[in-house]
Design an enzyme around this catalytic site. Sequence first.
Site, mmCIF file in Angstrom:
data_model
loop_
_atom_site.group_PDB
_atom_site.id
_atom_site.type_symbol
_atom_site.label_atom_id
_atom_site.label_comp_id
_atom_site.label_asym_id
_atom_site.label_seq_id
_atom_site.Cartn_x
_atom_site.Cartn_y
_atom_site.Cartn_z
ATOM 1 N N LYS A 14 0.842 -1.214 0.000
ATOM 2 C CA LYS A 14 0.000 0.000 0.000
ATOM 3 C C LYS A 14 0.871 1.254 0.000
ATOM 4 O O LYS A 14 0.657 2.166 -0.793
ATOM 5 C CB LYS A 14 -0.930 0.029 1.233
ATOM 6 C CG LYS A 14 -1.865 -1.151 1.336
ATOM 7 C CD LYS A 14 -2.750 -1.060 2.568
ATOM 8 C CE LYS A 14 -2.005 -1.075 3.888
ATOM 9 N NZ LYS A 14 -1.265 -2.322 4.187
ATOM 10 N N ARG A 89 -9.900 0.713 8.484
ATOM 11 C CA ARG A 89 -9.484 -0.653 8.777
ATOM 12 C C ARG A 89 -10.548 -1.412 9.564
ATOM 13 O O ARG A 89 -10.339 -2.571 9.890
ATOM 14 C CB ARG A 89 -8.231 -0.606 9.643
ATOM 15 C CG ARG A 89 -6.961 -0.994 8.935
ATOM 16 C CD ARG A 89 -5.856 -0.627 9.883
ATOM 17 N NE ARG A 89 -4.671 -1.345 9.722
ATOM 18 C CZ ARG A 89 -3.576 -0.864 9.129
ATOM 19 N NH1 ARG A 89 -3.595 0.314 8.554
ATOM 20 N NH2 ARG A 89 -2.488 -1.561 9.111
ATOM 21 N N ARG A 128 11.899 -5.470 4.875
ATOM 22 C CA ARG A 128 11.581 -4.061 4.594
ATOM 23 C C ARG A 128 12.502 -3.079 5.336
ATOM 24 O O ARG A 128 12.828 -3.259 6.497
ATOM 25 C CB ARG A 128 10.143 -3.761 4.990
ATOM 26 C CG ARG A 128 9.875 -2.243 4.911
ATOM 27 C CD ARG A 128 8.457 -1.877 5.062
ATOM 28 N NE ARG A 128 7.847 -2.386 6.259
ATOM 29 C CZ ARG A 128 6.532 -2.383 6.445
ATOM 30 N NH1 ARG A 128 5.741 -1.912 5.506
ATOM 31 N NH2 ARG A 128 6.040 -2.841 7.558
ATOM 32 N N ARG A 161 11.173 -0.801 11.040
ATOM 33 C CA ARG A 161 10.130 -0.339 11.949
ATOM 34 C C ARG A 161 10.070 -1.187 13.213
ATOM 35 O O ARG A 161 10.299 -2.383 13.171
ATOM 36 C CB ARG A 161 8.765 -0.393 11.223
ATOM 37 C CG ARG A 161 8.492 0.852 10.413
ATOM 38 C CD ARG A 161 7.329 0.727 9.470
ATOM 39 N NE ARG A 161 6.164 0.028 9.977
ATOM 40 C CZ ARG A 161 5.037 -0.154 9.276
ATOM 41 N NH1 ARG A 161 4.954 0.347 8.045
ATOM 42 N NH2 ARG A 161 4.023 -0.788 9.781
ATOM 43 N N ARG A 172 -0.092 -8.677 13.135
ATOM 44 C CA ARG A 172 -0.741 -7.710 12.229
ATOM 45 C C ARG A 172 -1.498 -8.421 11.115
ATOM 46 O O ARG A 172 -2.586 -8.005 10.731
ATOM 47 C CB ARG A 172 0.309 -6.750 11.640
ATOM 48 C CG ARG A 172 0.560 -5.567 12.551
ATOM 49 C CD ARG A 172 1.888 -4.898 12.329
ATOM 50 N NE ARG A 172 2.163 -4.575 10.954
ATOM 51 C CZ ARG A 172 3.385 -4.546 10.438
ATOM 52 N NH1 ARG A 172 4.431 -4.833 11.190
ATOM 53 N NH2 ARG A 172 3.565 -4.225 9.192
HETATM 54 P P1 AP5 Z 1 4.862 -1.629 1.881
HETATM 55 O O1 AP5 Z 1 4.557 -0.747 0.732
HETATM 56 O O2 AP5 Z 1 5.597 -1.062 3.045
HETATM 57 O O3 AP5 Z 1 3.528 -2.385 2.360
HETATM 58 P P2 AP5 Z 1 2.267 -1.822 3.164
HETATM 59 O O4 AP5 Z 1 1.069 -2.456 2.538
HETATM 60 O O5 AP5 Z 1 2.309 -0.354 3.250
HETATM 61 O O6 AP5 Z 1 2.539 -2.534 4.556
HETATM 62 P P3 AP5 Z 1 2.502 -1.937 6.047
HETATM 63 O O7 AP5 Z 1 3.283 -2.877 6.913
HETATM 64 O O8 AP5 Z 1 2.877 -0.499 6.068
HETATM 65 O O9 AP5 Z 1 1.035 -2.123 6.352
HETATM 66 P P4 AP5 Z 1 0.428 -2.157 7.722
HETATM 67 O O10 AP5 Z 1 -0.965 -2.085 7.294
HETATM 68 O O11 AP5 Z 1 0.807 -3.312 8.583
HETATM 69 O O12 AP5 Z 1 1.111 -0.941 8.510
HETATM 70 P P5 AP5 Z 1 0.629 0.530 8.764
HETATM 71 O O13 AP5 Z 1 1.799 1.409 8.802
HETATM 72 O O14 AP5 Z 1 -0.493 0.878 7.876
HETATM 73 O O15 AP5 Z 1 5.669 -2.906 1.302
HETATM 74 C C1 AP5 Z 1 6.171 -3.909 2.165
HETATM 75 C C2 AP5 Z 1 7.533 -4.410 1.638
HETATM 76 O O16 AP5 Z 1 7.335 -5.106 0.408
HETATM 77 C C3 AP5 Z 1 8.538 -3.299 1.335
HETATM 78 O O17 AP5 Z 1 9.820 -3.735 1.719
HETATM 79 C C4 AP5 Z 1 8.452 -3.114 -0.191
HETATM 80 O O18 AP5 Z 1 9.675 -2.695 -0.730
HETATM 81 C C5 AP5 Z 1 8.100 -4.527 -0.647
HETATM 82 N N1 AP5 Z 1 7.207 -4.548 -1.830
HETATM 83 C C6 AP5 Z 1 6.156 -3.738 -2.092
HETATM 84 N N2 AP5 Z 1 5.551 -4.093 -3.248
HETATM 85 C C7 AP5 Z 1 6.230 -5.168 -3.734
HETATM 86 C C8 AP5 Z 1 6.088 -6.004 -4.890
HETATM 87 N N3 AP5 Z 1 5.113 -5.797 -5.811
HETATM 88 N N4 AP5 Z 1 6.955 -7.017 -5.057
HETATM 89 C C9 AP5 Z 1 7.939 -7.240 -4.148
HETATM 90 N N5 AP5 Z 1 8.133 -6.485 -3.041
HETATM 91 C C10 AP5 Z 1 7.293 -5.456 -2.823
HETATM 92 O O19 AP5 Z 1 0.033 0.411 10.252
HETATM 93 C C11 AP5 Z 1 0.901 0.168 11.341
HETATM 94 C C12 AP5 Z 1 0.095 0.085 12.625
HETATM 95 O O20 AP5 Z 1 -0.573 1.340 12.879
HETATM 96 C C13 AP5 Z 1 -1.042 -0.956 12.652
HETATM 97 O O21 AP5 Z 1 -0.548 -2.239 12.988
HETATM 98 C C14 AP5 Z 1 -1.960 -0.371 13.704
HETATM 99 O O22 AP5 Z 1 -1.455 -0.619 15.000
HETATM 100 C C15 AP5 Z 1 -1.867 1.129 13.450
HETATM 101 N N6 AP5 Z 1 -2.880 1.574 12.488
HETATM 102 C C16 AP5 Z 1 -2.668 2.071 11.236
HETATM 103 N N7 AP5 Z 1 -3.813 2.398 10.637
HETATM 104 C C17 AP5 Z 1 -4.798 2.106 11.526
HETATM 105 C C18 AP5 Z 1 -6.205 2.200 11.473
HETATM 106 N N8 AP5 Z 1 -6.855 2.660 10.391
HETATM 107 N N9 AP5 Z 1 -6.913 1.811 12.569
HETATM 108 C C19 AP5 Z 1 -6.299 1.358 13.680
HETATM 109 N N10 AP5 Z 1 -4.944 1.229 13.784
HETATM 110 C C20 AP5 Z 1 -4.210 1.597 12.714
HETATM 111 MG MG MG Z 2 2.520 1.043 4.797
#
Ligand code: AP5
Ligand code: MG
Length: 217
Positions: A14, A89, A128, A161, A172
Site C-alpha cells: 500500500k 481498517r 523491509r 520499523r 498484524r
Molecule cells: P509496503 O509498501 O511497506 O507495504 P504496506 O502495505 O504499506 O505494509 P505496512 O506494513 O505499512 O502495512 P500495515 O498495514 O501493517 O502498517 P501501517 O503502517 O499501515 O511494502 C512492504 C515491503 O514489500 C517493502 O519492503 C516493499 O519494498 C516490498 N514490496 C512492495 N511491493 C512489492 C512487490 N510488488 N513485489 C515485491 N516487493 C514489494 O500500520 C501500522 C500500525 O498502525 C497498525 O498495525 C496499527 O497498529 C496502526 N494503524 C494504522 N492504521 C490504523 C487504522 N486505520 N486503525 C487502527 N490502527 C491503525
Molecule cells: Mg505502509
Amino acid sequence: MHFVVLMGGPGAGKGTQARLLQAALGLPQVASGDLFREHFANNTELGKLARRYVDRGDLVPDEVTIAMIKERLSRLDNAGGAILDGFPRTIAQAEDLDLLLANMNERISVVPYIHVDSDILLKRLAGRWTCRAEGHVYHDFFSPPKMPGICDVDGSELYQRDDDTEETQRRRIDVYFRQTAPLLDYYREKELLVEIDGERSIDDIQRDLVEVIRSVA
Ligand code: AP5
Ligand code: MG
C-alpha cells in the site's frame, strides 16, 4: 475530488504504491500508520496513547484513529482528493469516513484491493527498510536501495520499523484477516472494490492502479 481507498494486508505494498500514485496523479498519500509514526517521533499525547497498540500489532481504538484522520483531511486544501493508505481498517471507521466525506460533499471514487497471500506478506515485511525522513520503502531483495542503509530519494537513514519483529508481523496479519478483511465485502456491496493481483512487480501493479483510478476520474 478523488478519494481512493487502497486496501491490502500488511506488506501488500500500500505504502509503496501510494507514494508512486502521489507522484503519478498528484493526489496526496494519507497513511494512518505514517501519521501514528509522526506522532511517536514528536512525542505527542496521541502518540503515547497509540504506541502500545501499534507495538503489539493491534489496531489503535477507532475514536483516536478517526479523530487523527479527520484532522488530516481538514488540511487537504486544494489537493484534489487523497490516496488513503491503511484507513479505514474497521467497519466503524469506514462508516465514519463515508459521513466525513458526505459532509464535504464528496464520496469514495474507488477501492483498489492489492491482493497478496499471507506467506508472501511475511517475506515482504521481513526484508523491509523505511526511510527516516519521508517513509520511502525498500526491500533487501525485492527493491534494494542503491546504497545499503541510505534512501535513494532523500539520502536519509533507512531503519526497520519497531513493529516489524516477526511476532508483531504475524499479529498484524492475523488482525488484518479478523478485523479489516470484512471491509472488502462492505466495499464490494457498494460496487467500489477492484481487485488487483499484488504478486507481480511494483511497476505492473502501479500501471493497473493508475488505469483503475483514471477510469473513474
Ligand atoms: P509496503 O509498501 O511497506 O507495504 P504496506 O502495505 O504499506 O505494509 P505496512 O506494513 O505499512 O502495512 P500495515 O498495514 O501493517 O502498517 P501501517 O503502517 O499501515 O511494502 C512492504 C515491503 O514489500 C517493502 O519492503 C516493499 O519494498 C516490498 N514490496 C512492495 N511491493 C512489492 C512487490 N510488488 N513485489 C515485491 N516487493 C514489494 O500500520 C501500522 C500500525 O498502525 C497498525 O498495525 C496499527 O497498529 C496502526 N494503524 C494504522 N492504521 C490504523 C487504522 N486505520 N486503525 C487502527 N490502527 C491503525
Ligand atoms: Mg505502509
